[in-house]
Design an enzyme around this catalytic site. Structure first.
Site, PDB file in Angstrom:
ATOM      1  N   HIS A   1      24.147  24.054  13.709  1.00 44.64           N
ATOM      2  CA  HIS A   1      24.507  23.705  15.081  1.00 44.64           C
ATOM      3  C   HIS A   1      24.680  24.954  15.934  1.00 44.64           C
ATOM      4  CE1 HIS A   1      25.306  19.957  13.003  1.00 44.64           C
ATOM      5  NE2 HIS A   1      25.401  19.351  14.149  1.00 44.64           N
TER       6      HIS A   1
ATOM      7  N   GLU B   1      14.814  11.899  17.299  1.00 38.16           N
ATOM      8  CA  GLU B   1      14.392  12.933  18.255  1.00 38.16           C
ATOM      9  C   GLU B   1      12.884  13.036  18.399  1.00 38.16           C
ATOM     10  OE1 GLU B   1      16.499  13.390  15.847  1.00 38.16           O
ATOM     11  OE2 GLU B   1      18.398  13.980  16.759  1.00 38.16           O
TER      12      GLU B   1
END
Lengths: 307, 362
Positions: free
Chosen positions: A112, A43
């Protein structure tokens, strides 16, 4: 992507797989591997690369498979994405869109279920918007892509299955504009993203009880649409903020400050803010429910506010 | 419903309670049989910057039977988790390990509970091999208090402090620096123990891995980085994500070993070798060539990016449990019948016996 050949997409499993939430489904087949790029799980790097590409004039749309993963790219987003236009004296613009699903889902676990809008909001130079309906998702996405500024578009994990009839043709939603969901007289309820639905559910109950709430989906998280919000405060004199991020340092906290600074004279009562609890989101279903604001709490808050 | 279930399982549960040796035929009580046996690994090890260990692994019948039983237990546990997920008793994300059992089991056989293990989110079986109970697993998966993280962590957050199992992590690659930190603490305390930091082929492309590896090599930390290469990072095949998918070589100045991760004995040999190496020379990378039968998680069918033929091919030719079964049978250590009857708790059965009605199990 049809309209502008400079638009490309990068992210994990956005291409051949079609996207983990199917947002980019079909794009790779149509536009090819160079415009819909499947990245390795890196990322920090691919966000940085997207920003680098944007500096030359490309218009990448970078996807965080889950917003939470973008924490790994925080440096790139803060320092490069947000600041380069300023530090270069205006030479470079960063017309990038950084988007992905965030928010509390159904028992996805602490890592998450993050709400990054509160973490990113202080970064100077970026714009933040949160979509909440199919209509504004399309409009905001197009506006974000066409903007010369870096835009972070917050989607929500639980809202992908919404169905709505929307116009086929091209349209945009103004990035800096809030959306009037339900005009009213008694109280201004400011919300965004998934909480909009909890608010509207509470609104049904409130209307039955004789209240007339004005519901505004603020959509623009940075900058706030103080014009729409201000007009509403001047009308109702009471404000309730309902958000999904945590109380400490959240969007609500900033909104309270902004409203108090600008419209304090118009308030008949202190602003109330309902946020998620300041805890990591637990996995167990019952605990997760208690972490997030529920419609019953919204009803109770309005009743208290309107006493 | 719970009662009838109990009655039906009565005959099976009595065999559960019998000691292992009496459940098998008394001809060959292999439960206590420690007589040494040497087996060759399926393929030789490939090494990078070091001398590969020998293909001949020392084992014994007791160990082989333990391997068989533990892996079969794990396999059944994961399949039960699949059913529970489809019944919506497990929610959110659930990443299953079936196919990869040999890595957990082989590793455990080479080390002690004082050594540390840390892994990512495909952690159910690793937790069990570190001593976690099925009850703790299923309770956690179902979000109950009796779970190993009191129901607050879920599938991706299993931990067991007393046997040095450090989780259980949802963000890809983030556990690697943590693992190197564990190794640092071990060196600091002069424990003579090591840390195994597990990650997948997807995580192998994370920058933080190389940062942590550099520091570990610089400071001579007893860190063993284990790449569980199941060849897919969710939907992306390794060749589409890595310019060089020879993960055991990517440490460059750090030695590496490539291991057949479907062969529990090869895994054991490699981990033993790695532990000795790390205590003397600092970090080493182990690449376990393994495979997952399920998709990335229960939300991924696992069939859009690979063929069903590939999956069934691996199952036929490389299944870790099958390999041990064939070994046991070919060395005449037990018969088919004995292996089948060998007591193994049925995971969901254990669960029904423990929970009262009304908790959504029935």
């Amino acid at each position: 992507m049809e309209r502008d050949p400079r638009v490309c997409v990068m992210g994990e499993d956005v291409g051949h797989y079609g996207g983990s939430y199917k947002v980019t489904k079909g794009l790779a087949t149509k536009f090819g591997d160079l415009r819909v790029l499947d990245t390795p799980i890196a990322e920090n790097s691919f966000t940085g690369m997207g920003i680098g590409a944007a500096m030359t004039g490309l218009r990448p749309v970078v996807e965080g498979m889950n917003m939470g993963f973008l924490l790994l790219a925080f440096n790139q987003i803060s320092n490069n994405c947000g600041m380069l236009h300023y530090t270069s004296g205006g030479q470079f613009t960063i017309p990038i869109v950084i988007r992905g699903p965030g928010g509390v889902g159904r028992q996805l676990g602490a890592e998450h279920s993050q709400r990054l809008e509160s973490y990113f909001q202080s970064i100077p130079g970026i714009q933040m918007v949160a979509c909440s309906t199919p209509y504004n998702a399309k409009g905001l996405m197009k506006a974000a892509i066409r903007s010369e500024n870096p835009v972070i578009l917050f989607e929500h994990v639980l809202l992908y299955n919404l169905k709505e009839r929307i116009p086929d043709e091209d349209y945009i939603c103004n990035l800096e504009e809030a959306e009037m969901v339900r005009p009213g007289e008694h109280v201004t309820i400011l919300t965004y993203s998934r909480m909009r639905y909890h608010v509207m559910q509470a609104a049904k109950t409130l209307v039955n009880k004789g209240y007339d709430p004005e519901v505004i989906d603020i959509r623009s998280l940075k900058p706030f649409d103080l014009y729409t919000i201000g007009n509403s405060v001047k009308k109702t004199h009471r404000v309730l903020i309902v958000e999904e991020c945590m109380r400490t340092g959240g969007i609500g906290a900033s909104l309270i400050a902004a409203i108090t600074e600008n419209f304090n004279d118009y308030l008949d009562a202190p602003i109330m803010c309902l946020s998620s609890q300041d805890v990591p989101t637990p996995y167990a279903g019952t605990l997760e429910e208690w972490t997030v604001v529920q419609p019953a709490q919204i009803v109770a808050a309005v009743e208290q506010l309107c006493q | 419903m719970a009662l009838s279930h109990l009655a039906a399982s009565a005959s099976r549960s009595t065999s559960l309670l019998k000691p292992l040796s009496s459940a098998l035929s008394l001809r060959r009580p292999i439960s206590g049989d420690n007589s040494p046996l040497t087996v060759e690994t399926s393929v030789p090890f490939t090494s990078h910057q070091c001398e590969a260990p020998s293909r001949s692994v020392e084992t014994n019948p007791k160990e082989l039977l333990t391997f068989f039983r533990d892996m079969a237990l794990m396999r059944r546990m994961e399949i039960a988790a699949d059913s529970l997920y489809k019944a919506k008793l497990i929610r959110g994300f659930c990443h299953l390990y079936d196919g990869q059992e040999a890595v957990a089991v082989g590793m455990e056989a080479a080390i002690t509970k004082k050594d540390c293990i840390i892994t990512a989110y495909r952690d159910h079986c690793t937790f069990v091999s570190r001593g976690g109970t099925l009850l703790e697993v299923f309770a956690e998966l179902m979000g109950r208090q009796a779970g190993c993280s009191k129901g607050k962590g879920g599938s991706m957050h299993f931990y067991k402090k007393d046997s040095n199992f450090y989780g259980g992590h949802g963000i890809v690659g983030a556990q690697i620096p943590l693992g190197c930190g564990l190794a640092f603490a071990q060196k600091y305390s002069k424990d003579e123990t090591v840390t195994f930091a597990l990650y997948g082929d997807g995580a192998a492309n994370q920058g933080q891995l190389f940062e942590a590896l550099n520091i570990s090599a610089l400071w001579d930390l007893p860190a063993i980085l284990v790449c569980e290469n199941n060849h897919y990072g969710m939907g992306t095949a390794e060749w589409r994500a890595a310019k060089c998918p020879a993960y055991y070589k990517r440490g460059d100045y750090v030695p590496g070993l490539k291991v057949d991760g479907m062969d529990a004995l090869a895994v054991k040999q490699a981990c033993k070798f790695a532990k000795e190496h790390a205590l003397k020379n600092g970090p080493i990378i182990l690449e376990m060539d393994t495979y997952r039968y399920h998709g990335h998680s229960m939300s991924d069918p696992g069939s859009t990016y690979r063929t069903r033929d590939e999956i069934s091919g691996v199952r036929q030719e490389r299944d870790p449990i099958e390999r041990i079964r064939k070994l046991i049978l070919s060395h005449d250590l037990a018969t088919e019948k004995e292996l089948k009857e060998s007591p193994m708790p049925e995971p969901s059965e254990l669960f029904t016996n423990v929970y009262a009605k009304g908790l959504g199990v029935e």
